[in-house]
Enzyme design. Sequence first.
Site, mmCIF file in Angstrom:
data_model
loop_
_atom_site.group_PDB
_atom_site.id
_atom_site.type_symbol
_atom_site.label_atom_id
_atom_site.label_comp_id
_atom_site.label_asym_id
_atom_site.label_seq_id
_atom_site.Cartn_x
_atom_site.Cartn_y
_atom_site.Cartn_z
ATOM 1 N N ASP A 183 23.552 -17.636 -0.379
ATOM 2 C CA ASP A 183 23.715 -18.332 -0.032
ATOM 3 C C ASP A 183 23.786 -19.705 -0.809
ATOM 4 O O ASP A 183 22.862 -20.030 -0.576
ATOM 5 C CB ASP A 183 25.045 -18.778 1.005
ATOM 6 C CG ASP A 183 26.603 -19.452 0.370
ATOM 7 O OD1 ASP A 183 26.540 -20.201 0.104
ATOM 8 O OD2 ASP A 183 26.965 -19.860 1.488
ATOM 9 N N HIS A 185 25.671 -21.466 -1.606
ATOM 10 C CA HIS A 185 26.323 -23.110 -1.672
ATOM 11 C C HIS A 185 26.642 -24.130 -2.429
ATOM 12 O O HIS A 185 26.499 -25.343 -2.237
ATOM 13 C CB HIS A 185 25.184 -23.850 -0.229
ATOM 14 C CG HIS A 185 26.641 -23.960 1.223
ATOM 15 N ND1 HIS A 185 26.221 -25.410 0.986
ATOM 16 C CD2 HIS A 185 26.998 -22.878 1.969
ATOM 17 C CE1 HIS A 185 27.032 -25.943 2.440
ATOM 18 N NE2 HIS A 185 27.563 -24.265 2.768
ATOM 19 N N GLU A 209 26.179 -15.736 -3.347
ATOM 20 C CA GLU A 209 27.052 -16.438 -2.939
ATOM 21 C C GLU A 209 27.408 -18.101 -3.658
ATOM 22 O O GLU A 209 26.436 -19.089 -3.509
ATOM 23 C CB GLU A 209 28.128 -16.980 -1.445
ATOM 24 C CG GLU A 209 29.005 -17.781 -1.155
ATOM 25 C CD GLU A 209 29.208 -17.205 -0.154
ATOM 26 O OE1 GLU A 209 29.481 -17.884 0.962
ATOM 27 O OE2 GLU A 209 29.043 -16.406 0.956
ATOM 28 N N GLU A 235 35.278 -19.634 -1.955
ATOM 29 C CA GLU A 235 35.345 -20.058 -0.834
ATOM 30 C C GLU A 235 36.295 -21.349 -0.904
ATOM 31 O O GLU A 235 37.013 -22.243 -0.171
ATOM 32 C CB GLU A 235 33.902 -20.620 0.575
ATOM 33 C CG GLU A 235 33.245 -21.501 -0.230
ATOM 34 C CD GLU A 235 31.797 -21.723 0.530
ATOM 35 O OE1 GLU A 235 31.660 -22.386 1.538
ATOM 36 O OE2 GLU A 235 30.777 -20.921 0.318
ATOM 37 N N HIS A 285 35.612 -14.879 3.466
ATOM 38 C CA HIS A 285 34.869 -16.351 3.891
ATOM 39 C C HIS A 285 35.495 -16.435 5.366
ATOM 40 O O HIS A 285 36.140 -16.746 5.668
ATOM 41 C CB HIS A 285 34.757 -17.121 3.063
ATOM 42 C CG HIS A 285 34.260 -19.015 3.838
ATOM 43 N ND1 HIS A 285 34.781 -19.542 3.814
ATOM 44 C CD2 HIS A 285 32.524 -19.191 3.070
ATOM 45 C CE1 HIS A 285 33.849 -20.519 4.537
ATOM 46 N NE2 HIS A 285 32.003 -19.902 3.765
#
EC number: 4.2.1.6
Length: 382
Positions: A183, A185, A209, A235, A285
Amino acid sequence: MKITRLHTYRVAPRWMFLKIETDEGISGWGEPVIEGRARTVEAAVHEFGETLIGKDPARINDLWQTMYRSNFYRGGAILMSAIAGIDQALWDIKGKALGVPVYELLGGRVRDRMKVYSWVGGDRPADIVQDMQRLLEGGIDTFKLNGCEEMALLDSPRAVDAAVAKVAAVRDALDMRVDFGLDFHGRVAAPMAKPLLRALEPLRPLFVEEPVLAEQAEHYPRLAASTSIPLAAGERMYSRFEFKRVLEEGGLAILQPDLSHAGGITECHKIAAMAEAYDVAFAPHCPLGPVALAACLQVDFVAHNAVLQEQSMGIHYNRGAELLDYVINKDDFRIDAGFIRALPKPGLGVEVDEERIVHASRNPPDWRNPVWRHADGSVAEW
């Protein structure tokens, strides 16, 4: 049947549960929350609640459209999260009223069990190998970890090397006995995403991700063309209309809507179907609580393109409560060899410990994500 009352409960670690009551004594539960903005979402839930009292909870589609379309300003993280939790609770009521799990109302299961994965390592990845080894002994062989710490818009090759070294240590220690996604992020900007992805390729992550923030989605096709690693995001997208654009432009191999942020079961069932038409996988998610996970599983078991389900057991955010602490039917959530079976109980399939929830809500948390800064003092993406 008519809706009579809505209750919200903010509880540790950073969750909020919603209970919708009806005049026939059937109640439904949802989990509407934005991590770090729970009180704001709570206000939105009760504002929507004013229009729901006295309505038939079985008319889920009409109530969803009313909440979404009846106001000139719509969408976004707060409103769609409020709608999401309400929607989950309405499906819970309908399933309980008819005596069947929600997945039966959506056409029935396409699979017998669903692959799940666990978060490891924390915001700044540490003790990753030890965490993975512990979970591997418990039967979980698929994981997700943060792929890097702060990264500047234009950063040193040393930052790339440091991120790769942490991931390489995992692969060296556990070889191909585990699969893991990384991720980013949203911490990585487009200029650094390409070299970082290229450097990570030999380590064969399952996916990356949020290679860049969703508002920079125009970079997804370009990044996908530069790497063999499947790219995932979703997400921080909140409706099928946002997902429509990324599907049309291409680049993502996996969509990751959050059923507590993106309009609930009603909306995410549609998003999964849209993704299937583009040969794109669906992997919701869910670093949240048991009601959110139960809602995700209802869609996972009817979406042919559902490939992975995130779950928060042992996640670093879970301070003050664990995933199943507010659940009575814990055995239904048992993970065997990395898979979870369809929840058998009617509605969402989760029997919540209401007494414990009410007690925990008397001392509600006010969780906030940290504010990170770059070496020069400017704000960094967390």
